[in-house]
Design a protein around this motif. Sequence first.
Motif, PDB file in Angstrom:
ATOM      1  N   GLN A 147       0.836  -1.200   0.000  1.00 35.61           N
ATOM      2  CA  GLN A 147       0.000   0.000   0.000  1.00 35.61           C
ATOM      3  C   GLN A 147       0.875   1.256   0.000  1.00 35.61           C
ATOM      4  O   GLN A 147       0.578   2.229  -0.698  1.00 35.61           O
ATOM      5  CB  GLN A 147      -0.934  -0.007   1.206  1.00 35.61           C
ATOM      6  CG  GLN A 147      -2.014  -1.070   1.140  1.00 35.61           C
ATOM      7  CD  GLN A 147      -3.022  -0.931   2.264  1.00 35.61           C
ATOM      8  OE1 GLN A 147      -2.770  -0.283   3.279  1.00 35.61           O
ATOM      9  NE2 GLN A 147      -4.178  -1.556   2.104  1.00 35.61           N
ATOM     10  N   ARG A 148       1.923   1.235   0.789  1.00 38.49           N
ATOM     11  CA  ARG A 148       2.820   2.390   0.822  1.00 38.49           C
ATOM     12  C   ARG A 148       3.417   2.644  -0.567  1.00 38.49           C
ATOM     13  O   ARG A 148       3.453   3.793  -1.049  1.00 38.49           O
ATOM     14  CB  ARG A 148       3.934   2.156   1.840  1.00 38.49           C
ATOM     15  CG  ARG A 148       4.909   3.317   1.982  1.00 38.49           C
ATOM     16  CD  ARG A 148       5.934   3.069   3.084  1.00 38.49           C
ATOM     17  NE  ARG A 148       6.777   4.242   3.258  1.00 38.49           N
ATOM     18  CZ  ARG A 148       7.883   4.491   2.571  1.00 38.49           C
ATOM     19  NH1 ARG A 148       8.286   3.609   1.636  1.00 38.49           N
ATOM     20  NH2 ARG A 148       8.585   5.585   2.777  1.00 38.49           N
ATOM     21  N   ASN A 149       3.876   1.592  -1.218  1.00 37.90           N
ATOM     22  CA  ASN A 149       4.477   1.750  -2.542  1.00 37.90           C
ATOM     23  C   ASN A 149       3.467   2.271  -3.558  1.00 37.90           C
ATOM     24  O   ASN A 149       3.801   3.056  -4.447  1.00 37.90           O
ATOM     25  CB  ASN A 149       5.056   0.419  -3.010  1.00 37.90           C
ATOM     26  CG  ASN A 149       6.272   0.004  -2.196  1.00 37.90           C
ATOM     27  OD1 ASN A 149       6.951   0.842  -1.603  1.00 37.90           O
ATOM     28  ND2 ASN A 149       6.551  -1.284  -2.158  1.00 37.90           N
ATOM     29  N   ARG A 150       2.213   1.840  -3.414  1.00 38.30           N
ATOM     30  CA  ARG A 150       1.191   2.310  -4.343  1.00 38.30           C
ATOM     31  C   ARG A 150       0.946   3.801  -4.171  1.00 38.30           C
ATOM     32  O   ARG A 150       0.794   4.543  -5.159  1.00 38.30           O
ATOM     33  CB  ARG A 150      -0.112   1.532  -4.132  1.00 38.30           C
ATOM     34  CG  ARG A 150      -1.262   1.971  -5.034  1.00 38.30           C
ATOM     35  CD  ARG A 150      -0.874   1.867  -6.505  1.00 38.30           C
ATOM     36  NE  ARG A 150      -1.964   2.293  -7.379  1.00 38.30           N
ATOM     37  CZ  ARG A 150      -1.788   2.810  -8.586  1.00 38.30           C
ATOM     38  NH1 ARG A 150      -0.562   2.961  -9.074  1.00 38.30           N
ATOM     39  NH2 ARG A 150      -2.819   3.158  -9.318  1.00 38.30           N
ATOM     40  N   LEU A 151       0.919   4.284  -2.929  1.00 34.16           N
ATOM     41  CA  LEU A 151       0.733   5.716  -2.713  1.00 34.16           C
ATOM     42  C   LEU A 151       1.899   6.513  -3.284  1.00 34.16           C
ATOM     43  O   LEU A 151       1.702   7.596  -3.852  1.00 34.16           O
ATOM     44  CB  LEU A 151       0.568   6.016  -1.223  1.00 34.16           C
ATOM     45  CG  LEU A 151      -0.725   5.549  -0.565  1.00 34.16           C
ATOM     46  CD1 LEU A 151      -0.798   6.076   0.866  1.00 34.16           C
ATOM     47  CD2 LEU A 151      -1.951   5.992  -1.353  1.00 34.16           C
ATOM     48  N   ILE A 152       3.098   5.985  -3.141  1.00 29.75           N
ATOM     49  CA  ILE A 152       4.256   6.658  -3.732  1.00 29.75           C
ATOM     50  C   ILE A 152       4.111   6.706  -5.252  1.00 29.75           C
ATOM     51  O   ILE A 152       4.406   7.728  -5.888  1.00 29.75           O
ATOM     52  CB  ILE A 152       5.556   5.962  -3.299  1.00 29.75           C
ATOM     53  CG1 ILE A 152       5.769   6.143  -1.784  1.00 29.75           C
ATOM     54  CG2 ILE A 152       6.753   6.505  -4.065  1.00 29.75           C
ATOM     55  CD1 ILE A 152       6.911   5.335  -1.221  1.00 29.75           C
ATOM     56  N   ASP A 153       3.617   5.610  -5.852  1.00 29.27           N
ATOM     57  CA  ASP A 153       3.362   5.599  -7.296  1.00 29.27           C
ATOM     58  C   ASP A 153       2.346   6.660  -7.696  1.00 29.27           C
ATOM     59  O   ASP A 153       2.406   7.213  -8.800  1.00 29.27           O
ATOM     60  CB  ASP A 153       2.841   4.220  -7.727  1.00 29.27           C
ATOM     61  CG  ASP A 153       3.911   3.147  -7.685  1.00 29.27           C
ATOM     62  OD1 ASP A 153       5.108   3.498  -7.650  1.00 29.27           O
ATOM     63  OD2 ASP A 153       3.546   1.958  -7.670  1.00 29.27           O
ATOM     64  N   LEU A 154       1.400   6.948  -6.783  1.00 32.96           N
ATOM     65  CA  LEU A 154       0.371   7.951  -7.058  1.00 32.96           C
ATOM     66  C   LEU A 154       0.861   9.373  -6.800  1.00 32.96           C
ATOM     67  O   LEU A 154       0.100  10.327  -6.961  1.00 32.96           O
ATOM     68  CB  LEU A 154      -0.879   7.672  -6.218  1.00 32.96           C
ATOM     69  CG  LEU A 154      -1.689   6.432  -6.597  1.00 32.96           C
ATOM     70  CD1 LEU A 154      -2.793   6.174  -5.569  1.00 32.96           C
ATOM     71  CD2 LEU A 154      -2.287   6.575  -7.991  1.00 32.96           C
ATOM     72  N   GLY A 155       2.117   9.511  -6.380  1.00 28.68           N
ATOM     73  CA  GLY A 155       2.703  10.835  -6.218  1.00 28.68           C
ATOM     74  C   GLY A 155       2.779  11.357  -4.804  1.00 28.68           C
ATOM     75  O   GLY A 155       3.135  12.520  -4.592  1.00 28.68           O
ATOM     76  N   ILE A 156       2.467  10.519  -3.803  1.00 28.30           N
ATOM     77  CA  ILE A 156       2.546  10.952  -2.405  1.00 28.30           C
ATOM     78  C   ILE A 156       3.990  10.796  -1.926  1.00 28.30           C
ATOM     79  O   ILE A 156       4.585   9.722  -2.096  1.00 28.30           O
ATOM     80  CB  ILE A 156       1.602  10.126  -1.518  1.00 28.30           C
ATOM     81  CG1 ILE A 156       0.170  10.178  -2.057  1.00 28.30           C
ATOM     82  CG2 ILE A 156       1.657  10.612  -0.074  1.00 28.30           C
ATOM     83  CD1 ILE A 156      -0.414  11.571  -2.136  1.00 28.30           C
ATOM     84  N   PRO A 157       4.595  11.816  -1.338  1.00 27.07           N
ATOM     85  CA  PRO A 157       5.977  11.694  -0.851  1.00 27.07           C
ATOM     86  C   PRO A 157       6.113  10.549   0.158  1.00 27.07           C
ATOM     87  O   PRO A 157       5.310  10.426   1.093  1.00 27.07           O
ATOM     88  CB  PRO A 157       6.242  13.048  -0.192  1.00 27.07           C
ATOM     89  CG  PRO A 157       5.295  13.994  -0.870  1.00 27.07           C
ATOM     90  CD  PRO A 157       4.059  13.193  -1.145  1.00 27.07           C
ATOM     91  N   GLY A 158       7.134   9.734  -0.023  1.00 24.87           N
ATOM     92  CA  GLY A 158       7.303   8.548   0.798  1.00 24.87           C
ATOM     93  C   GLY A 158       7.453   8.836   2.269  1.00 24.87           C
ATOM     94  O   GLY A 158       7.017   8.037   3.114  1.00 24.87           O
ATOM     95  N   GLU A 159       8.067   9.990   2.629  1.00 27.00           N
ATOM     96  CA  GLU A 159       8.289  10.281   4.046  1.00 27.00           C
ATOM     97  C   GLU A 159       6.990  10.559   4.791  1.00 27.00           C
ATOM     98  O   GLU A 159       6.954  10.512   6.027  1.00 27.00           O
ATOM     99  CB  GLU A 159       9.243  11.466   4.212  1.00 27.00           C
ATOM    100  CG  GLU A 159       8.732  12.796   3.690  1.00 27.00           C
ATOM    101  CD  GLU A 159       9.043  13.019   2.211  1.00 27.00           C
ATOM    102  OE1 GLU A 159       8.885  14.166   1.741  1.00 27.00           O
ATOM    103  OE2 GLU A 159       9.458  12.041   1.536  1.00 27.00           O
ATOM    104  N   ARG A 160       5.923  10.816   4.057  1.00 27.56           N
ATOM    105  CA  ARG A 160       4.637  11.077   4.712  1.00 27.56           C
ATOM    106  C   ARG A 160       3.804   9.813   4.870  1.00 27.56           C
ATOM    107  O   ARG A 160       2.773   9.829   5.549  1.00 27.56           O
ATOM    108  CB  ARG A 160       3.849  12.126   3.923  1.00 27.56           C
ATOM    109  CG  ARG A 160       4.462  13.518   4.038  1.00 27.56           C
ATOM    110  CD  ARG A 160       3.863  14.490   3.036  1.00 27.56           C
ATOM    111  NE  ARG A 160       2.411  14.419   2.996  1.00 27.56           N
ATOM    112  CZ  ARG A 160       1.678  14.753   1.931  1.00 27.56           C
ATOM    113  NH1 ARG A 160       2.280  15.152   0.818  1.00 27.56           N
ATOM    114  NH2 ARG A 160       0.372  14.698   1.971  1.00 27.56           N
ATOM    115  N   VAL A 161       4.203   8.714   4.256  1.00 26.08           N
ATOM    116  CA  VAL A 161       3.425   7.474   4.292  1.00 26.08           C
ATOM    117  C   VAL A 161       4.047   6.518   5.304  1.00 26.08           C
ATOM    118  O   VAL A 161       5.206   6.101   5.154  1.00 26.08           O
ATOM    119  CB  VAL A 161       3.359   6.815   2.901  1.00 26.08           C
ATOM    120  CG1 VAL A 161       2.434   5.605   2.942  1.00 26.08           C
ATOM    121  CG2 VAL A 161       2.896   7.815   1.847  1.00 26.08           C
TER     122      VAL A 161
END
Length: 389
Positions: A147-161
């Motif tokens: 799920q974290r990787n998918r949000l990063i793919d959607l453009g969410i900065p990784g440090e916030r997930v």
Amino acid sequence: MPRTIYFSFADPIGFSGQKAATELVIKGLTARGWSCRRLPLPVFKDSGQETRPMRFVANLLAAWTRALRLSIKGRGWLCVNLGQTRFSLVRDAVPVLAGRVGLGRGRVCIVLHGSLFMRWKRDSLNARAFTFLLGNAAIISVLGESQRNRLIDLGIPGERVQVVVNSCDAEVLSPETVRVKHDPGSCADRPVRLLFLSSLIDTKGYPEFLEAVGRIAVWGGPAVSAVICGRISPSEFSDRFREPAAAESWIEEQIATINRSPRSSARWVRGASGAEKATLLREADVFVLPTRYPVEAQPVALLEAMASGCAIVTSRAGEITTVLDDECAVLLENPTTDAVEAALQTLSINPEKRSRLACAAHKRFVERFGVERHLDRWESLLNPHGAKP
């Protein structure tokens, strides 16, 4: 003065995993000295029944009014359990934006319990609305790395997930109790006890469970006693029974067939909680959840089974592999009736393997997924400098 956290979440009358997970955190953080305030939001369909439109609108406006007061609060945290249907995104947008205005993005946390967003294309309307709302939060919690990787793919900065794995407040058996539960000497003179416990959506795997038990009933191995526990839940992700009446009729027919065998028995518990649920889990030898639910996340029932010392048969759907692996469960690649039958046959005739899997899963729960560790994780996110609430 106590630190304040506002929790916004969908509040159906019936059971909701999202609501249960939220209430677990509220209860735990309150005991640790935090001031936890609820901002419940209505659902239009509750336990499969549509709420009267006018009543629903009135309830929604009242909930939005409570949320909008955050825009003038200026203190505390807001944690929003963000739904992922189009209606939920609109409903939950009000508390998210009110928190952003009143508290600032640095004090808004969005919690994701579902996994519908894993299926969206990046340029879809749902994904664009979803990522816009996520952009108003400093922290987005998810249940696992995929799920974290998918949000990063959607453009969410990784440090916030941030990954925050589920927990549960089920009774945690002692290691000795788990060993005794599966000791060949203590279970030789009784049936092997099988339990399916979940919302009864067919893609959660209850048809495969009952069909497998029905086949086992006619073979010459150990006797089995099966319990299916849950309420029929209409779902757009059902692929076998579109009407509750058809599902109910089929379940009752399967149970009647199983009970005609002298070597097997089955019963249907139409939902359980509290002491009744704890007893079912404590008495079960094997917990079975062969889910292929398209938007599976991380079923709390599996954590409850781990705490209760059950050998587990499940699948690799969603974020299940964040909590279980092949060392502590039977993970089915394709949870068909044949696969479930084979797994249950193996565990029925092999108490040593049942004991090994159950003890390993129980140990993992105690070491990694207990309630206190879960609450520690939440406090580390909301109070990173360790100040006393």
